[in-house]
Design a protein around this motif. Structure first.
Motif, PDB file in Angstrom:
ATOM      1  N   LYS A  34       0.836  -1.205   0.000  1.00 12.77           N
ATOM      2  CA  LYS A  34       0.000   0.000   0.000  1.00 12.77           C
ATOM      3  C   LYS A  34       0.870   1.254   0.000  1.00 12.77           C
ATOM      4  O   LYS A  34       0.627   2.186  -0.774  1.00 12.77           O
ATOM      5  N   ASP A  35       1.886   1.292   0.847  1.00 10.89           N
ATOM      6  CA  ASP A  35       2.768   2.456   0.906  1.00 10.89           C
ATOM      7  C   ASP A  35       3.570   2.608  -0.386  1.00 10.89           C
ATOM      8  O   ASP A  35       3.793   3.724  -0.854  1.00 10.89           O
ATOM      9  N   PHE A  36       3.989   1.481  -0.969  1.00 13.36           N
ATOM     10  CA  PHE A  36       4.715   1.550  -2.240  1.00 13.36           C
ATOM     11  C   PHE A  36       3.841   2.151  -3.337  1.00 13.36           C
ATOM     12  O   PHE A  36       4.282   3.011  -4.094  1.00 13.36           O
ATOM     13  N   LEU A  37       2.595   1.695  -3.416  1.00 15.20           N
ATOM     14  CA  LEU A  37       1.697   2.208  -4.453  1.00 15.20           C
ATOM     15  C   LEU A  37       1.427   3.699  -4.265  1.00 15.20           C
ATOM     16  O   LEU A  37       1.414   4.458  -5.235  1.00 15.20           O
ATOM     17  N   ASN A  38       1.248   4.119  -3.031  1.00 13.73           N
ATOM     18  CA  ASN A  38       1.062   5.550  -2.763  1.00 13.73           C
ATOM     19  C   ASN A  38       2.306   6.336  -3.146  1.00 13.73           C
ATOM     20  O   ASN A  38       2.210   7.419  -3.741  1.00 13.73           O
ATOM     21  N   TYR A  39       3.479   5.813  -2.817  1.00 11.30           N
ATOM     22  CA  TYR A  39       4.737   6.467  -3.171  1.00 11.30           C
ATOM     23  C   TYR A  39       4.868   6.582  -4.688  1.00 11.30           C
ATOM     24  O   TYR A  39       5.213   7.637  -5.214  1.00 11.30           O
ATOM     25  N   ALA A  40       4.589   5.484  -5.396  1.00 11.30           N
ATOM     26  CA  ALA A  40       4.712   5.467  -6.854  1.00 11.30           C
ATOM     27  C   ALA A  40       3.746   6.468  -7.489  1.00 11.30           C
ATOM     28  O   ALA A  40       4.120   7.212  -8.401  1.00 11.30           O
ATOM     29  N   LYS A  41       2.507   6.509  -7.013  1.00 14.13           N
ATOM     30  CA  LYS A  41       1.520   7.460  -7.540  1.00 14.13           C
ATOM     31  C   LYS A  41       2.001   8.891  -7.359  1.00 14.13           C
ATOM     32  O   LYS A  41       1.922   9.710  -8.281  1.00 14.13           O
ATOM     33  N   GLU A  42       2.494   9.189  -6.165  1.00  8.73           N
ATOM     34  CA  GLU A  42       2.959  10.546  -5.875  1.00  8.73           C
ATOM     35  C   GLU A  42       4.177  10.904  -6.726  1.00  8.73           C
ATOM     36  O   GLU A  42       4.252  11.992  -7.295  1.00  8.73           O
ATOM     37  N   LEU A  43       5.119   9.986  -6.846  1.00  9.11           N
ATOM     38  CA  LEU A  43       6.320  10.236  -7.636  1.00  9.11           C
ATOM     39  C   LEU A  43       5.965  10.482  -9.100  1.00  9.11           C
ATOM     40  O   LEU A  43       6.471  11.410  -9.717  1.00  9.11           O
ATOM     41  N   GLU A  94       3.126  11.529 -10.347  1.00 10.91           N
ATOM     42  CA  GLU A  94       2.426  12.814 -10.488  1.00 10.91           C
ATOM     43  C   GLU A  94       3.405  13.987 -10.389  1.00 10.91           C
ATOM     44  O   GLU A  94       3.353  14.915 -11.195  1.00 10.91           O
ATOM     45  N   LEU A  95       4.303  13.941  -9.426  1.00  9.15           N
ATOM     46  CA  LEU A  95       5.242  15.049  -9.230  1.00  9.15           C
ATOM     47  C   LEU A  95       6.300  15.130 -10.331  1.00  9.15           C
ATOM     48  O   LEU A  95       6.627  16.214 -10.803  1.00  9.15           O
ATOM     49  N   ASP A  96       6.852  13.988 -10.718  1.00  5.03           N
ATOM     50  CA  ASP A  96       7.970  13.988 -11.670  1.00  5.03           C
ATOM     51  C   ASP A  96       7.538  13.976 -13.139  1.00  5.03           C
ATOM     52  O   ASP A  96       8.284  14.434 -14.001  1.00  5.03           O
ATOM     53  N   TYR A  97       6.369  13.421 -13.430  1.00  2.72           N
ATOM     54  CA  TYR A  97       5.944  13.259 -14.821  1.00  2.72           C
ATOM     55  C   TYR A  97       4.651  13.987 -15.159  1.00  2.72           C
ATOM     56  O   TYR A  97       4.336  14.166 -16.325  1.00  2.72           O
ATOM     57  N   GLY A  98       3.884  14.340 -14.141  1.00  4.38           N
ATOM     58  CA  GLY A  98       2.634  15.048 -14.380  1.00  4.38           C
ATOM     59  C   GLY A  98       1.455  14.167 -14.710  1.00  4.38           C
ATOM     60  O   GLY A  98       0.317  14.543 -14.472  1.00  4.38           O
ATOM     61  N   SER A  99       1.714  12.981 -15.263  1.00  5.45           N
ATOM     62  CA  SER A  99       0.623  12.067 -15.596  1.00  5.45           C
ATOM     63  C   SER A  99       1.156  10.647 -15.783  1.00  5.45           C
ATOM     64  O   SER A  99       2.330  10.446 -16.073  1.00  5.45           O
ATOM     65  N   GLN A 100       0.262   9.696 -15.615  1.00  3.75           N
ATOM     66  CA  GLN A 100       0.613   8.295 -15.867  1.00  3.75           C
ATOM     67  C   GLN A 100       0.966   8.091 -17.329  1.00  3.75           C
ATOM     68  O   GLN A 100       1.865   7.310 -17.655  1.00  3.75           O
ATOM     69  N   LYS A 101       0.275   8.801 -18.198  1.00  2.00           N
ATOM     70  CA  LYS A 101       0.508   8.666 -19.633  1.00  2.00           C
ATOM     71  C   LYS A 101       1.940   9.065 -19.991  1.00  2.00           C
ATOM     72  O   LYS A 101       2.632   8.359 -20.727  1.00  2.00           O
ATOM     73  N   ARG A 102       2.412  10.188 -19.458  1.00  2.79           N
ATOM     74  CA  ARG A 102       3.769  10.651 -19.731  1.00  2.79           C
ATOM     75  C   ARG A 102       4.809   9.692 -19.143  1.00  2.79           C
ATOM     76  O   ARG A 102       5.808   9.378 -19.775  1.00  2.79           O
ATOM     77  N   PHE A 103       4.565   9.210 -17.925  1.00  2.00           N
ATOM     78  CA  PHE A 103       5.455   8.230 -17.295  1.00  2.00           C
ATOM     79  C   PHE A 103       5.540   6.972 -18.151  1.00  2.00           C
ATOM     80  O   PHE A 103       6.633   6.474 -18.426  1.00  2.00           O
ATOM     81  N   ALA A 104       4.381   6.468 -18.565  1.00  2.00           N
ATOM     82  CA  ALA A 104       4.334   5.245 -19.369  1.00  2.00           C
ATOM     83  C   ALA A 104       5.108   5.430 -20.677  1.00  2.00           C
ATOM     84  O   ALA A 104       5.919   4.567 -21.052  1.00  2.00           O
ATOM     85  N   LYS A 105       4.872   6.531 -21.343  1.00  2.00           N
ATOM     86  CA  LYS A 105       5.534   6.785 -22.633  1.00  2.00           C
ATOM     87  C   LYS A 105       7.048   6.893 -22.458  1.00  2.00           C
ATOM     88  O   LYS A 105       7.813   6.317 -23.235  1.00  2.00           O
ATOM     89  N   GLN A 106       7.486   7.612 -21.437  1.00  2.00           N
ATOM     90  CA  GLN A 106       8.920   7.809 -21.221  1.00  2.00           C
ATOM     91  C   GLN A 106       9.646   6.506 -20.884  1.00  2.00           C
ATOM     92  O   GLN A 106      10.824   6.358 -21.183  1.00  2.00           O
TER      93      GLN A 106
END
Length: 75
Positions: free
Chosen positions: A10-19, A21-33
């Motif tokens: 649970k903490d890992f998933l929350n950390y990953a979501k926050e990272l 959002e902060l570093d990539y702005g969206s899941q789509k951008r993270f996925a593409k990169q």
């Protein structure tokens, strides 16, 4: 959270979501990169799929499996 700290799923998933959002702005951008599908990233963050090595490397994490022996009990 500090490096080398063991954390719950649970903490890992929350950390990953926050990272993401902060570093990539969206899941789509993270996925593409990181050459991942957006649906896969979404499934991982929702806990529907296990994160693979590529996802973990992008987040800067590794999977560690732990076992703990219980105190003496009637087996």
């Amino acid at each position: 959270m500090s490096k080398d700290e063991l954390i719950s799923v649970k903490d890992f998933l929350n950390y990953a979501k926050e990272l993401i959002e902060l570093d990539y702005g969206s899941q789509k951008r993270f996925a593409k990169q990181h050459d991942l599908s957006q649906s896969y990233v979404s499934d991982v963050l929702l806990g529907r799929r296990e994160p693979g090595e590529k996802f973990l490397a992008a987040i800067g994490a590794e999977r560690v499996v732990c076992y703990r022996l219980l105190p003496d009990t009637d087996r």
